[in-house]
Design a protein around this motif. Structure first.
Motif, mmCIF file in Angstrom:
data_model
loop_
_atom_site.group_PDB
_atom_site.id
_atom_site.type_symbol
_atom_site.label_atom_id
_atom_site.label_comp_id
_atom_site.label_asym_id
_atom_site.label_seq_id
_atom_site.Cartn_x
_atom_site.Cartn_y
_atom_site.Cartn_z
ATOM 1 N N CYS A 78 0.838 -1.199 0.000
ATOM 2 C CA CYS A 78 0.000 0.000 0.000
ATOM 3 C C CYS A 78 0.876 1.252 0.000
ATOM 4 C CB CYS A 78 -0.883 -0.017 1.255
ATOM 5 S SG CYS A 78 -1.981 1.414 1.411
ATOM 6 N N ASN A 89 -6.089 -7.928 2.601
ATOM 7 C CA ASN A 89 -6.002 -7.768 1.144
ATOM 8 C C ASN A 89 -7.285 -7.130 0.600
ATOM 9 O OD1 ASN A 89 -4.337 -8.171 -1.159
ATOM 10 N ND2 ASN A 89 -5.609 -9.897 -1.790
ATOM 11 N N ASP A 90 -8.094 -6.540 1.485
ATOM 12 C CA ASP A 90 -9.419 -6.042 1.126
ATOM 13 C C ASP A 90 -9.415 -4.792 0.257
ATOM 14 O OD1 ASP A 90 -10.355 -8.097 2.672
ATOM 15 O OD2 ASP A 90 -11.318 -6.838 4.165
ATOM 16 N N GLY A 138 -6.167 -5.107 -3.262
ATOM 17 C CA GLY A 138 -5.340 -6.313 -3.383
ATOM 18 C C GLY A 138 -3.883 -6.028 -3.060
ATOM 19 N N GLN A 139 -3.628 -5.220 -2.040
ATOM 20 C CA GLN A 139 -2.274 -4.749 -1.776
ATOM 21 C C GLN A 139 -1.517 -5.563 -0.726
ATOM 22 O OE1 GLN A 139 -2.923 -0.554 -1.031
ATOM 23 N NE2 GLN A 139 -3.017 -0.126 -3.218
ATOM 24 N N GLU A 140 -2.053 -6.723 -0.375
ATOM 25 C CA GLU A 140 -1.310 -7.629 0.498
ATOM 26 C C GLU A 140 -1.192 -8.993 -0.161
ATOM 27 O OE1 GLU A 140 1.174 -8.781 2.261
ATOM 28 O OE2 GLU A 140 0.608 -7.073 3.489
ATOM 29 N N PRO A 141 -0.191 -9.158 -1.040
ATOM 30 C CA PRO A 141 -0.032 -10.424 -1.751
ATOM 31 C C PRO A 141 0.649 -11.513 -0.919
ATOM 32 C CG PRO A 141 1.696 -8.915 -2.412
ATOM 33 C CD PRO A 141 0.768 -8.148 -1.486
ATOM 34 N N LYS A 163 -3.353 -12.783 7.823
ATOM 35 C CA LYS A 163 -4.135 -11.951 6.906
ATOM 36 C C LYS A 163 -5.617 -12.191 7.182
ATOM 37 C CE LYS A 163 -3.330 -12.508 2.440
ATOM 38 N NZ LYS A 163 -2.867 -12.289 1.051
#
Length: 186
Positions: free
Chosen positions: A62, A91-92, A95-98, A121
């Motif tokens: 992010c 990741n809500d 989609g910035q938490e892969p 997560k």
């Protein structure tokens, strides 16, 4: 199920007659919730009863990810005075938490020096949100996460003190003052 007036009155009397010890031990507010830890186990918010808790939904990719370093400064400043800081990767938003599991905390440590607690997560918005986030949304409908790095401050008693949006710097006067007030209570 039909309850008579007598049943309702008897039930209410039972609640009134509950011992103060039983009421004090009953989970209240945020202390009723816990989060899964990477690698297993639970981080129970009840373990931090009597301490203010800052719960922040994070994402390593992010644009606000630099706040992880500022959160670390906050953590270093207040952990010895009793504050707990919990990062809740999500990741809500965009989609910035892969990443998954312990890799999230490791990336935050390497990139931002983060040493505070990270949990698994977690979904933080909508009907599939973690129960803590559904509770917080019910408590403060106008203060729900709209992006990564939304901050919830939980009081020493488990009450939701406030919600601070993503753009609020962790060292902002309003957040620092709110934490300071909670640390002085008791």
């Amino acid at each position: 199920m039909n309850l008579s007036r007598r049943d309702v009155i008897a039930g209410a009397a039972g609640l009134v007659a509950a011992s103060p010890q039983a009421l004090a031990q009953a989970p209240a507010g945020a202390h009723a919730f816990g989060f899964d830890r990477p690698g297993g186990g639970q981080l129970s918010l009840a373990d931090y009863r009597g301490r203010p808790i800052l719960v922040v939904n994070t994402a390593t990719r992010c644009g606000y990810a630099g706040q992880m370093a500022t959160l670390e400064q906050l953590w270093q400043r207040y952990q010895s005075r009793g504050m707990m800081l919990v990062a809740v990767p999500s990741n809500d938003f965009g989609g910035q938490e892969p990443l998954e599991g312990a890799a999230i905390a490791e990336a935050a440590r390497q990139s931002h020096g983060a040493t505070y607690a990270f949990v698994e997560k977690t979904v933080v918005k909508g009907p599939q949100a973690h129960p803590f986030y559904r509770w917080a949304a019910a408590e403060r409908p106008a203060d729900t996460p709209r992006w990564n790095f939304h901050k919830y401050l939980i009081g020493r008693d488990g009450a939701l003190i406030g919600g601070f949006p993503a753009a609020t710097d962790p060292l902002s006067p309003q957040l620092v003052q709110a934490i300071g007030r909670e640390l002085q209570v008791g």
